[in-house]
Design an enzyme around this catalytic site. Structure first.
Site, mmCIF file in Angstrom:
data_model
loop_
_atom_site.group_PDB
_atom_site.id
_atom_site.type_symbol
_atom_site.label_atom_id
_atom_site.label_comp_id
_atom_site.label_asym_id
_atom_site.label_seq_id
_atom_site.Cartn_x
_atom_site.Cartn_y
_atom_site.Cartn_z
ATOM 1 C CB CYS A 1 113.520 -33.714 36.967
ATOM 2 S SG CYS A 1 114.416 -35.203 36.539
ATOM 3 C CB CYS B 1 118.396 -29.135 43.242
ATOM 4 S SG CYS B 1 119.160 -29.576 44.818
ATOM 5 N N GLY C 1 112.390 -34.211 17.953
ATOM 6 C CA GLY C 1 112.895 -34.055 19.332
ATOM 7 C C GLY C 1 112.327 -35.092 20.275
ATOM 8 C CG ASN D 1 103.587 -34.502 21.153
ATOM 9 O OD1 ASN D 1 103.071 -35.345 21.878
ATOM 10 N ND2 ASN D 1 102.895 -33.804 20.278
ATOM 11 C CG ASN E 1 106.050 -25.843 19.485
ATOM 12 O OD1 ASN E 1 104.951 -25.333 19.380
ATOM 13 N ND2 ASN E 1 106.728 -25.839 20.617
ATOM 14 C CG PHE F 1 106.044 -35.279 62.123
ATOM 15 C CD1 PHE F 1 106.230 -36.349 61.278
ATOM 16 C CD2 PHE F 1 105.355 -35.497 63.319
ATOM 17 C CE1 PHE F 1 105.752 -37.618 61.607
ATOM 18 C CE2 PHE F 1 104.871 -36.756 63.650
ATOM 19 C CZ PHE F 1 105.069 -37.817 62.791
ATOM 20 C CD GLU G 1 111.734 -32.370 61.058
ATOM 21 O OE1 GLU G 1 110.768 -33.025 60.663
ATOM 22 O OE2 GLU G 1 112.107 -32.367 62.231
HETATM 23 C C1 LIG Z 1 109.350 -31.018 29.660
HETATM 24 C C2 LIG Z 1 108.678 -30.316 28.522
HETATM 25 C C3 LIG Z 1 108.368 -28.957 28.643
HETATM 26 C C4 LIG Z 1 107.742 -28.299 27.601
HETATM 27 N N1 LIG Z 1 107.431 -26.987 27.740
HETATM 28 C C5 LIG Z 1 106.784 -26.329 26.755
HETATM 29 C C6 LIG Z 1 106.400 -24.972 26.897
HETATM 30 O O1 LIG Z 1 106.653 -24.338 27.913
HETATM 31 N N2 LIG Z 1 105.737 -24.393 25.864
HETATM 32 C C7 LIG Z 1 105.445 -25.059 24.715
HETATM 33 O O2 LIG Z 1 104.860 -24.488 23.828
HETATM 34 N N3 LIG Z 1 105.813 -26.343 24.551
HETATM 35 C C8 LIG Z 1 106.447 -26.987 25.542
HETATM 36 N N4 LIG Z 1 106.790 -28.299 25.381
HETATM 37 C C9 LIG Z 1 106.350 -28.986 24.171
HETATM 38 C C10 LIG Z 1 107.445 -29.008 23.129
HETATM 39 O O3 LIG Z 1 107.712 -27.729 22.692
HETATM 40 C C11 LIG Z 1 106.942 -29.849 21.976
HETATM 41 O O4 LIG Z 1 106.766 -31.156 22.453
HETATM 42 C C12 LIG Z 1 107.944 -29.850 20.873
HETATM 43 O O5 LIG Z 1 108.082 -28.624 20.269
HETATM 44 C C13 LIG Z 1 107.597 -30.882 19.818
HETATM 45 O O6 LIG Z 1 108.678 -31.003 18.944
HETATM 46 P P1 LIG Z 1 109.469 -32.365 18.740
HETATM 47 O O7 LIG Z 1 110.432 -32.137 17.677
HETATM 48 O O8 LIG Z 1 110.006 -32.857 20.009
HETATM 49 O O9 LIG Z 1 108.259 -33.283 18.290
HETATM 50 P P2 LIG Z 1 108.170 -34.858 18.222
HETATM 51 O O10 LIG Z 1 107.751 -35.402 19.547
HETATM 52 O O11 LIG Z 1 109.366 -35.410 17.627
HETATM 53 O O12 LIG Z 1 106.943 -34.962 17.238
HETATM 54 C C14 LIG Z 1 105.713 -34.403 17.584
HETATM 55 C C15 LIG Z 1 104.678 -34.542 16.485
HETATM 56 O O13 LIG Z 1 104.984 -33.687 15.416
HETATM 57 C C16 LIG Z 1 104.973 -34.381 14.182
HETATM 58 N N5 LIG Z 1 106.024 -33.801 13.364
HETATM 59 C C17 LIG Z 1 107.266 -33.489 13.747
HETATM 60 N N6 LIG Z 1 107.929 -32.903 12.729
HETATM 61 C C18 LIG Z 1 107.094 -32.891 11.696
HETATM 62 C C19 LIG Z 1 107.195 -32.431 10.361
HETATM 63 N N7 LIG Z 1 108.312 -31.869 9.915
HETATM 64 N N8 LIG Z 1 106.144 -32.583 9.556
HETATM 65 C C20 LIG Z 1 105.008 -33.164 9.993
HETATM 66 N N9 LIG Z 1 104.834 -33.602 11.228
HETATM 67 C C21 LIG Z 1 105.875 -33.461 12.077
HETATM 68 C C22 LIG Z 1 105.234 -35.817 14.534
HETATM 69 O O14 LIG Z 1 104.672 -36.690 13.591
HETATM 70 C C23 LIG Z 1 104.572 -35.931 15.894
HETATM 71 O O15 LIG Z 1 103.206 -36.243 15.736
HETATM 72 C C24 LIG Z 1 107.421 -28.999 26.406
HETATM 73 C C25 LIG Z 1 107.728 -30.355 26.283
HETATM 74 C C26 LIG Z 1 108.354 -31.011 27.330
HETATM 75 C C27 LIG Z 1 108.671 -32.455 27.197
HETATM 76 S S1 FES Z 2 114.699 -37.968 34.078
HETATM 77 FE FE1 FES Z 2 113.777 -36.050 34.449
HETATM 78 S S2 FES Z 2 114.344 -34.974 32.657
HETATM 79 FE FE2 FES Z 2 114.989 -36.952 32.250
HETATM 80 S S1 FES Z 3 118.236 -33.158 44.706
HETATM 81 FE FE1 FES Z 3 119.901 -31.777 44.527
HETATM 82 S S2 FES Z 3 121.239 -32.447 46.044
HETATM 83 FE FE2 FES Z 3 119.460 -33.652 46.404
#
Ligand SMILES: Cc1cc2nc3c(=O)[nH]c(=O)nc-3n(C[C@H](O)[C@H](O)[C@H](O)COP(=O)(O)OP(=O)(O)OC[C@H]3O[C@@H](n4cnc5c(N)ncnc54)[C@H](O)[C@@H]3O)c2cc1C
Ligand code: FES
Ligand code: FES
Length: 1283
Positions: A11, A111, A225, A228, A316, A875, A1215
């Site tokens: 969000c 929002c 990051g 996940n 990823n 409503f 509304e």
């Molecule tokens: C709100 C939100 C929206 C998203 N939207 C999309 C989307 O539209 N499309 C999409 O494809 N993805 C989407 N994602 C997923 C996101 O892309 C993946 O969660 C992200 O790429 C994982 O990377 P990270 O660095 O955060 O992983 P982490 O959470 O840090 O780690 C994930 C896993 O990877 C392993 N790992 C990490 N690095 C290594 C490494 N170098 N070697 C071995 N293992 C490793 C870790 O051990 C763990 O198991 C979304 C995620 C969120 C939270």
């Molecule tokens: S509280 Fe929604 S993105 Fe962090």
């Molecule tokens: S959520 Fe954006 S002003 Fe209320």
């Protein structure tokens, strides 16, 4: 200041700026990130800037804060800190951004109030091109090739004056802390270890150490990051005793280029990957960068900017999501991962690499060091195509990476690689399809065979997780077709193909254009200090933008405070056979468990003759019903305690979930209502034609950005309690708590400073939750806080009622509708709540804008085993009217005439009377209709759209014009009263308290304007602190668009009385100042509404004070192959009388329209077959984001309208415009009809609401969807129910 709206990165409310110093390049990088997913240990050495850090109302506010506030971009303000920080970070990196940069930066910030237009307009003022008439919505903009704003344009009143904005001075920004630079430069990096209560965090510095650690602890995740791992730990309860953070291992960030491609460090964020690919493209021949460009395309759609800034490439790949966007492209592009564990290995990213759901063939101890991204070769084309529930910031439904290589100068395929996400537990390769294409010419015949093979190869079982089976299968074909067409055009461009080829598919338009807001100036003779009728910023906007505004959960923790987490039922219909809390009580920090036995007073709340238990005792009626609550010293401990409570159940037979189930089993809340006029049965017999139709409309989650929040503090003596709560109806909370605790109402004081959005969801539900919390405070004699997490809130609280509307309509061949017989069924869930009232309101509005001589409606509130649905902006009216307008559309389609003509023929005209014998004049409705046609240039655009549709096979446009007549006030008189208390202090300052609660709708701002006018003092002397039951008792809820009408009169009365009292002093000293008069004196009131009622026996009444009218025209462009659409333009004309504050009112119009757009085209609640809600967060439930704003969005307030029935001739507006969002639904339906016509289909067809891409695409009857065999209903258990 920083807010928490979802906790899962979805969000943007928690957005902060992270700054890091990079010793190697001696540079500082700034990026936005979601604080909710940032592990503190990961931030060692980084500087974090939050919204409080950049400006303050005490010192100096930052230009971003000022501009968002003054452009009216902050209503409830809960999203504002996040918006500010996203924009601030963009400006730190690019002080003069483009509109595209802004849209990208704000893409991940939701929002629920504003509809985004004012936020975008505030931010637009930072653009280089914004310093012209465009910025303020000047219609005749120089950039559009028009003349610069002419004089009359300049005279038109504007919502804000950008001339007065503080300039942005990048030299004045906060500096990066020098001590962190020194630390980074000087340190001899050492392994960092942090120990928590249950976890250890290790951050090594060398690859060798990392590999050793991973070898020793193969199960420990490598957190980069955390996008996940974080959500898994927070929402699925996964515990990792050890976490390894490789963020300081430099090999993971190295990028090197070789002759065949680039090696990119696995630690690089997706944003870094995007930028490094982008930088390389200009220096390389085009043929080498096919894969780079496909990746850039896909990265642009993956998550939000905040997510891309932290999520890593390696993370990823290894996460191996089934619908990962990157993996299909990396695999199709023949990428390779380099892995270290023991030795180094290079593993191709191909079908074998992805082993299953979230699994790869890597060994647990493997560390991915880098990913090889090859250059493409001559004759090779690579594309990334996807379809998602929302255009941006949404996981894909189906996502692809496709590559084809031709022998030189030929259209014969040498090699093809087709990878899909969203078609199974992991990324899949369509190998057989590829084989069938290889060696053959790239032409229609080859592809036609390929579709059949692909359909068979990527088959999904009918109950596949994620649902949408037919749509997903159809998408694989249409995305392959898009790839085919794109490559065909490339071959044509290269002269490989000589013959004529089908039209090229252009992407949907996406450039946002300046908008217009037209309203009337105040009369020339109005005194300068009188603020009524002038745009005035929301009185708390600056506090909201600086993060100073206090919401319930911002109240600092008090001594001994406990946190309450609710334990809810996991069964929809069952007897509770056991409740074991012993394990929970043993856990650290857990203080107590609260059950029904602890309630000192009434254990139930009675509504409309039905009882609702606070805590379920013998039986549960839905998944998510509260059974008990765990109290602990911290939220984390309480959560753990709640997870340890064991409840055993014995399932009861035949749970009811859907409306159809309820009808079959006659499961209703009584009374069911009938309302009619004329003789429908006879009139149907005499009609030229009779048509029977139906429409099913899904429910809606309130998704207020601030979840349900309350803090109950026992005063410690005489059973007195202070309740700080985010509610729309403090009086109801007071009553409910008093009844529950068996004390008098005078012992319960409710304080409401502000709400982070309410929309009807903080009335009944909040009174129940506050009662539960008060039991905990009573039992422990300690302050108790309860703040629901987003997932809990969505699971427990219910939302808008889904409705099934059936109708039989009789009409004449000239378009006149003579009779309609409606049957409405609302899915109310397991408790009555306000469902009976909502069913009644449905019938009161079944005429909408039409004078239909014979009208009959039956309405029933269905009792089911789902969480109880409740009030929601409108409503019941948005449901009622969708059925009405769908009926009118069907009549038009049956007659083969444009729907606007049928609307116009049947619209009320002249002195009119409704089906409940209420007299009114529809003159302003007709004026809105004509003005909207004029302003939107409806006729010319209708013609242009028809021409576009004739020339375009795969994309269609549609337009619709929708009217509304909305009754203002509560149909019950006692709810239409209000009170106000006005204090004038000796120093001349004025404190106003009234019954309304501030939830973003600006009621406090308007009350300040009223007091200012009545007391003849500037608004700066008037203050509104909070709403409190101790100051103004027995208030009505802030709902039904009636807050300003009711409370405005009360404030006006009170001020008038006081001003009169000052009269003798004023007369004695007419030249004296306000302060001097007040000094000479030392100083209560209630207003009541009109008599409102409805007599259901006589079928007559005066349920409303007056009507608010409006008309909306929307145009969409629909990609029939995927169901994706864009709203190209929306024009709204609203009759709201004389606006007290045009900026607030236009904000309400745009915000409600956008919420309606979400309701009718986007937002889908998904319940599983056992009655559990799947869609419990922004990742699964999509509300409109900034990408959904109509590309041109104009609002006009009807000039010269008076309303003798409300304060200063204004009208309620909170509304009504929500329903106008359905104009987008009907525009989509219009576009679908054009597609169907190409397929030889005509006449009425069914399209349920929301018109999601899935529904729109399937309704288009495209050849690809026809290929997909439909599963026979009843032969399988669907993944989700159509409730
Ligand atoms: C709100 C939100 C929206 C998203 N939207 C999309 C989307 O539209 N499309 C999409 O494809 N993805 C989407 N994602 C997923 C996101 O892309 C993946 O969660 C992200 O790429 C994982 O990377 P990270 O660095 O955060 O992983 P982490 O959470 O840090 O780690 C994930 C896993 O990877 C392993 N790992 C990490 N690095 C290594 C490494 N170098 N070697 C071995 N293992 C490793 C870790 O051990 C763990 O198991 C979304 C995620 C969120 C939270
Ligand atoms: S509280 Fe929604 S993105 Fe962090
Ligand atoms: S959520 Fe954006 S002003 Fe209320």
């Amino acid at each position: 200041g920083t807010k928490s709206g979802c906790g899962g990165g979805g969000c943007g409310a928690c957005t902060v700026m992270v700054s890091r110093y990079q010793p190697a390049s001696k540079t500082i990088v700034h990026y936005s990130a979601n604080a909710c997913l940032l592990p503190v240990c990961q931030l060692h050495g980084a500087a974090i800037t939050t919204v409080e850090g950049i400006g303050s109302s005490k010192t100096r506010i930052h230009p971003v804060q000022e501009r968002i506030a003054k452009a009216h971009g902050s209503q409830c303000g809960f999203c504002t800190p996040g918006m500010v920080m996203s924009m601030y970070t963009l400006l730190r990196n690019k002080p003069q951004p483009t509109m595209e940069d802004i849209m990208l930066a704000l893409g991940g910030n939701l929002c629920r109030c504003t509809g985004y237009r004012p936020i975008v307009d505030g931010c637009r003022t930072f653009c280089a091109e914004a310093n012209c008439c465009q910025a303020n919505g000047g219609a005749n903009c120089c950039l559009n090739g028009g003349e610069n704003a002419n004089e009359s344009e300049q005279e038109k009143p504007q919502l804000f004056d950008q001339e007065k904005f503080l300039p942005l001075d990048p030299t004045q920004e906060l500096i990066f802390p020098p001590e962190l630079i020194l630390m980074a430069d000087a340190s001899n990096p050492q392994t960092l270890t942090f120990h928590g209560e249950r976890m250890t965090w290790v951050s090594p510095t060398t690859l060798e150490e990392l590999v050793q650690l991973k070898a020793k602890h193969p199960k420990a995740p490598l957190v980069m990051g955390n996008t996940n791992i974080g959500p898994d730990m927070k929402f699925k309860g996964v515990l990792h005793p050890l976490i390894i953070s490789p963020i300081r291992v430099k090999e993971l960030f190295e990028v090197s280029e070789g002759p065949d491609g680039v090696w990119v460090g696995a630690g690089c964020s997706l944003a870094e990957l995007h930028s490094l690919l982008e930088k390389r493209i200009p220096g390389l021949p085009e043929e080498k960068t096919e894969l780079f460009r496909a990746l850039i395309q896909q990265l642009g759609n993956l998550g939000s900017q905040q997510i891309r800034n932290v999520a890593s490439l390696g993370g990823n790949v290894v996460s191996a999501y089934p619908n990962s966007d990157l993996n299909p492209v990396l695999a199709a592009g023949s990428c390779v991962v380099r892995v270290v564990s023991g030795g180094k290995r290079e593993i191709p990213l191909n079908q074998e690499f992805f082993a299953g759901f979230g699994k790869t063939i890597l060994k647990p101890e493997d560390v991915v060091v880098s990913v090889f991204i090859p250059f493409s070769r001559k004759g090779e084309f690579i594309r990334a195509l996807r379809q998602a529930p929302r255009k941006e910031v949404s996981f894909a439904t189906v996502t692809t990476g496709m590559r084809v290589r031709f022998s030189e100068g030929s259209r014969v395929v040498e090699e093809v690689s087709l990878y899909f996400g969203g078609m199974g537990p992991t990324t899949v390769c369509a190998t057989k399809t590829g084989k069938a294409i290889e060696g053959r010419p790239w032409d229609e015949e080859t592809l036609n065979q390929a579709y059949d093979i692909l359909l068979e190869e990527l088959s999904l079982p009918p109950s596949a997780p994620g649902g949408k089976v037919e749509f997903r299968r159809g998408l694989t074909l249409s995305l392959l077709f898009k790839f085919y067409l794109d490559v065909l055009h490339k071959l044509k461009e290269m002269n490989v193909i000589k013959e004529e080829i089908p039209e090229k598919l252009q992407p949907l338009p996406r450039d946002i254009q300046p908008s217009l807001q037209e309203f009337q100036s105040v009369p020339k003779d109005q005194e300068a200090h009188d603020p009524v009728g002038r745009p005035m910023m929301h009185r708390s906007a600056i506090s909201q933008a600086t993060g100073e505004a206090v919401y319930c959960d911002d109240i600092p923790k008090t001594d001994g405070e406990l946190f309450l987490v609710l334990v809810t039922s996991s069964r929809a219909h069952a007897k509770i056979t056991g409740l074991d809390v012993s394990e929970a009580l043993k856990l650290p920090g857990v203080f107590d468990v609260i059950t029904a036995q602890d309630v000192p007073g009434k254990k139930t709340r009675e509504m409309f003759g039905y009882e609702q238990e606070l805590f379920a005792e013998g039986q549960v009626y839905c998944v998510g019903q509260t059974v008990c609550g765990v109290l602990a010293d911290t939220k984390a401990h309480a959560k753990r305690g709640a997870a340890a409570v064991k409840i055993t159940y014995e399932d009861l037979p035949d749970p009811i979930f859907t409306i159809e189930d309820a009808i079959e089993k006659s499961s209703y809340f009584e009374p069911r209502r009938v309302l009619f006029k004329g003789d429908v049965t006879e009139a149907l017999k005499s009609a030229d034609q009779v048509y029977e139709g139906k429409i099913h409309m899904g429910g809606q989650e309130h998704f207020y950005m601030e979840t349900q929040s309350m803090l109950v503090v026992p005063v410690g003596e005489e059973t007195e309690f202070k309740v700080y709560v985010s509610t729309q109806w403090p009086t109801l909370v007071q009553e409910a708590v008093a009844e529950t605790l068996d004390v008098q109402s005078n012992r319960v004081m409710c304080h409401v400073k502000r709400l982070g959005g309410g929309f009807g969801g903080k009335v009944i539900v909040t009174s129940i939750l506050a009662s539960i919390t008060s039991v905990a405070a009573w039992k422990t004699n300690r302050p108790v806080r309860c703040v629901l997490e987003r997932g809990e809130d969505m699971l427990i609280t219910g939302g808008r009622h889904p409705v099934l509307g059936k109708y039989k309509v009789g009409f004449m061949n000239d378009g006149k509708i003579v009779a309609v017989d409606y049957h409405y069924y609302a899915n109310s869930g397991c408790f009555v709540d306000e469902s009976v009232l909502i069913s009644e309101k449905i019938l009161l509005h079944m005429d909408n804008a039409y004078n239909i001589p014979n009208l009959r409606g039956h309405s029933a509130a269905c009792r089911t085993n789902l969480p109880s649905n409740t009030s929601f902006r409108g409503f019941g009216v948005p449901q009622s009217l969708l059925v009405v307008e769908n009926m009118v559309n069907d009549v038009a389609m049956a007659l083969g005439r444009p729907a606007d003509q049928i609307r116009e023929i049947n619209m009320y005209k002249g002195p009119s009377v409704t089906h409940y014998k209420f007299e009114f004049s529809p003159e302003n409705l007709r004026r809105c209709w004509e003005l909207c046609k004029l302003k939107s240039d409806y006729s010319a655009r209708r013609h242009a759209i028809d021409q576009f549709n004739q020339q375009s096979r795969w994309k269609k446009r549609g337009i619709s014009l929708i009217p509304i007549k909305y009754g203002i006030a509560f149909a019950e008189s006692f709810l239409n009263q209000a009170g106000a208390l006005v204090h004038i202090y000796k120093d001349g300052s004025v404190l106003v308290t009234h019954g309304g609660t501030e939830m973003g709708q600006g009621v406090h701002t308007k009350m300040q304007q009223v007091a200012s006018r009545e007391l003849h003092i500037p608004t700066s002397k008037v203050f509104i602190s909070e709403t409190c039951t101790g100051t103004v008792p027995n208030t009505c809820p802030s709902a039904a668009s009636f807050g300003t009408d009711a409370n405005g009169m009360a404030v006006k009365d009170a001020c008038e009385i006081l001003y009169r009292r000052l009269e003798p002093i004023r007369l004695k000293n007419p030249k004296g100042s306000w302060e001097s008069w007040v000094k000479r004196s030392t100083s209560n009131s209630a207003a009541s509404g009109k008599d409102h009622y409805i007599d259901w026996e006589k079928m007559e009444g005066q349920p409303y004070s007056y009507y608010t009218f409006g008309v909306c025209c929307s145009e969409v462009e629909l990609d029939c192959l995927t169901g994706d659409y864009r709203t190209l333009r929306t024009d709204i004309v609203m009759d709201i009388g004389r606006s007290i504050n045009p900026s607030v009112d236009i904000g309400q119009i745009e915000g409600a329209f956008t919420q309606g757009l979400g309701l009718y085209t986007l937002e889908e609640l998904k319940f599983g077959p056992t009655g559990i809600l799947y869609s419990r967060g922004p990742s699964q439930y999509k509300i409109p984001a900034v990408c959904d704003v109509p590309l041109r969005f104009n609002v006009y307030l009807l000039p010269d309208s008076d309303n003798p029935n409300a304060i200063y001739s204004s009208k309620g507006i909170g509304e009504p415009t929500l329903f106008l969002g359905s104009s987008v639904f009907f525009a989509i339906k219009d576009a679908v009809a054009a597609a169907r016509s190409d397929a030889g289909l005509s006449g009425p067809f069914s399209l349920d609401s929301p018109a999601t891409p899935e529904r729109a695409c399937l309704a288009c009857a495209m050849p690809f969807n026809k290929k997909v065999p439909a599963s026979e209903p009843g032969s399988f258990k669907p993944w989700a129910l159509n409730i």
